[in-house]
Design an enzyme around this catalytic site. Sequence first.
Site, PDB file in Angstrom:
ATOM      1  N   LYS B 106     -87.642  97.088 -65.357  1.00 35.87           N
ATOM      2  CA  LYS B 106     -88.362  96.303 -64.347  1.00 35.87           C
ATOM      3  C   LYS B 106     -87.730  96.560 -62.985  1.00 35.87           C
ATOM      4  O   LYS B 106     -86.577  96.200 -62.738  1.00 35.87           O
ATOM      5  CB  LYS B 106     -88.308  94.801 -64.664  1.00 35.87           C
ATOM      6  N   GLY B 167     -89.523  81.763 -58.585  1.00 31.34           N
ATOM      7  CA  GLY B 167     -88.874  80.459 -58.745  1.00 31.34           C
ATOM      8  C   GLY B 167     -89.583  79.309 -58.064  1.00 31.34           C
ATOM      9  O   GLY B 167     -89.091  78.183 -58.077  1.00 31.34           O
ATOM     10  N   ALA B 193     -93.817  86.121 -61.668  1.00 32.95           N
ATOM     11  CA  ALA B 193     -93.278  85.188 -60.678  1.00 32.95           C
ATOM     12  C   ALA B 193     -94.311  84.189 -60.193  1.00 32.95           C
ATOM     13  O   ALA B 193     -95.469  84.527 -59.937  1.00 32.95           O
ATOM     14  CB  ALA B 193     -92.683  85.902 -59.477  1.00 32.95           C
ATOM     15  N   GLY B 194     -93.858  82.957 -60.075  1.00 42.05           N
ATOM     16  CA  GLY B 194     -94.654  81.911 -59.453  1.00 42.05           C
ATOM     17  C   GLY B 194     -95.366  80.978 -60.403  1.00 42.05           C
ATOM     18  O   GLY B 194     -95.838  79.920 -60.005  1.00 42.05           O
ATOM     19  N   ASN B 215     -89.795  83.190 -65.946  1.00 42.50           N
ATOM     20  CA  ASN B 215     -88.456  82.742 -66.333  1.00 42.50           C
ATOM     21  C   ASN B 215     -88.281  81.261 -65.992  1.00 42.50           C
ATOM     22  O   ASN B 215     -88.162  80.406 -66.858  1.00 42.50           O
ATOM     23  CB  ASN B 215     -87.392  83.599 -65.633  1.00 42.50           C
ATOM     24  N   THR B 216     -88.327  80.956 -64.679  1.00 35.79           N
ATOM     25  CA  THR B 216     -87.999  79.601 -64.240  1.00 35.79           C
ATOM     26  C   THR B 216     -88.944  78.546 -64.817  1.00 35.79           C
ATOM     27  O   THR B 216     -88.508  77.430 -65.133  1.00 35.79           O
ATOM     28  CB  THR B 216     -88.006  79.529 -62.702  1.00 35.79           C
TER      29      THR B 216
END
Lengths: 83, 267
Positions: B106, B167, B193-194, B215-216
């Site tokens: 990545k 995040g 993301a997001g 992830n987050t």
Amino acid sequence: MESGKFNTHSSVITLTVNGEARQFSQPAPLACLTCAGLIDALGLTGKRVALERNGEIVPRGRHAEEALVDGDKIEIVVAVGGG
Amino acid sequence: MTVHDNLDSLLIGGKAYHSRLMVGTGKYKDFAETRAAVDASGAQIITVAIRRTNIGQNPNEPSLLDALPPSQFTLLPNTAGCYSADDAVRTLRLARELLDGHDLVKLEVLGDPKTLYPNVVETIAAAKTLVKDGFKVMVYTSDDPIIAKQLEEIGCVAVMPLASLIGSGMGILNPWNLQIIIENAKVPVVVDAGVGTASDAAIAMELGCDAVLMNTAIAAARDPVLMASAMKKAVEAGRDAWRAGRMPKKLYSASPSSPTGGMIGKA
């Protein structure tokens, strides 16, 4: 004290490992510390690491033979959690 | 009726995956929680970061790869924290050495530590070098359709536009751009993301994304393992809804779901 080609072989070398200057003993009077020796000295033997010497990757298969010299800059990395 | 899920693999870099949810491994309280969340997510592709090892400060530090062995998952080493093409390329070469020649990676090159917005100029430069060097590059980028297409043309195996900033949990801010990216792409499009909650992941999949990476949204949930399970279902539901083809939207239809005839009390 021997003269000639062995004058440069000091018993202790300074390496910058992961940004930190550290001194390491040579394994024997006329032998050089290798990548494998450094990994051992750091307690990392058997762990999955990758090593870069002065910006060039030293493949795992060459760790036992690749000798380090005073002033080398070493990076040793592992996989950590990340997104 | 049969659900044809066996026909619906995700193909990336020549390999088929049944899960369309990819997860990061950061921000968990310990590796046991990381592993439990990864298992609950059903993810087969998981991202890892490459960092300096401790050099004796913490000799018995547990290793992430003991909790998540490369034999059980496709590890996707990332370039998180890199702000230049050179740093990103150097990081991934180390990752390839670390993971015995593993070449699926990545790429992300950031432009700004405050927003973590990608630097697409450096990203393109790094992608060119990495593709030439034999890497299979999954590339994090902005939701700019032109840049996404250029990254595909360079030879990246997947393009991964953001839904919103890393995040942030803000969800999909520009579904229209994502739709254009998806329409133009011949490689998998992964929203990376997001994503904040399950509905965001479902919406991404309903738009026609091939997968979602997060992830987050999982790690920062009050119960990460439960959220991982929710995300698994959301991605599957969104994918199925996209494949099923939604009904058209109408302001009103004058077509009730129950029969209009046979009402009681009629003459």
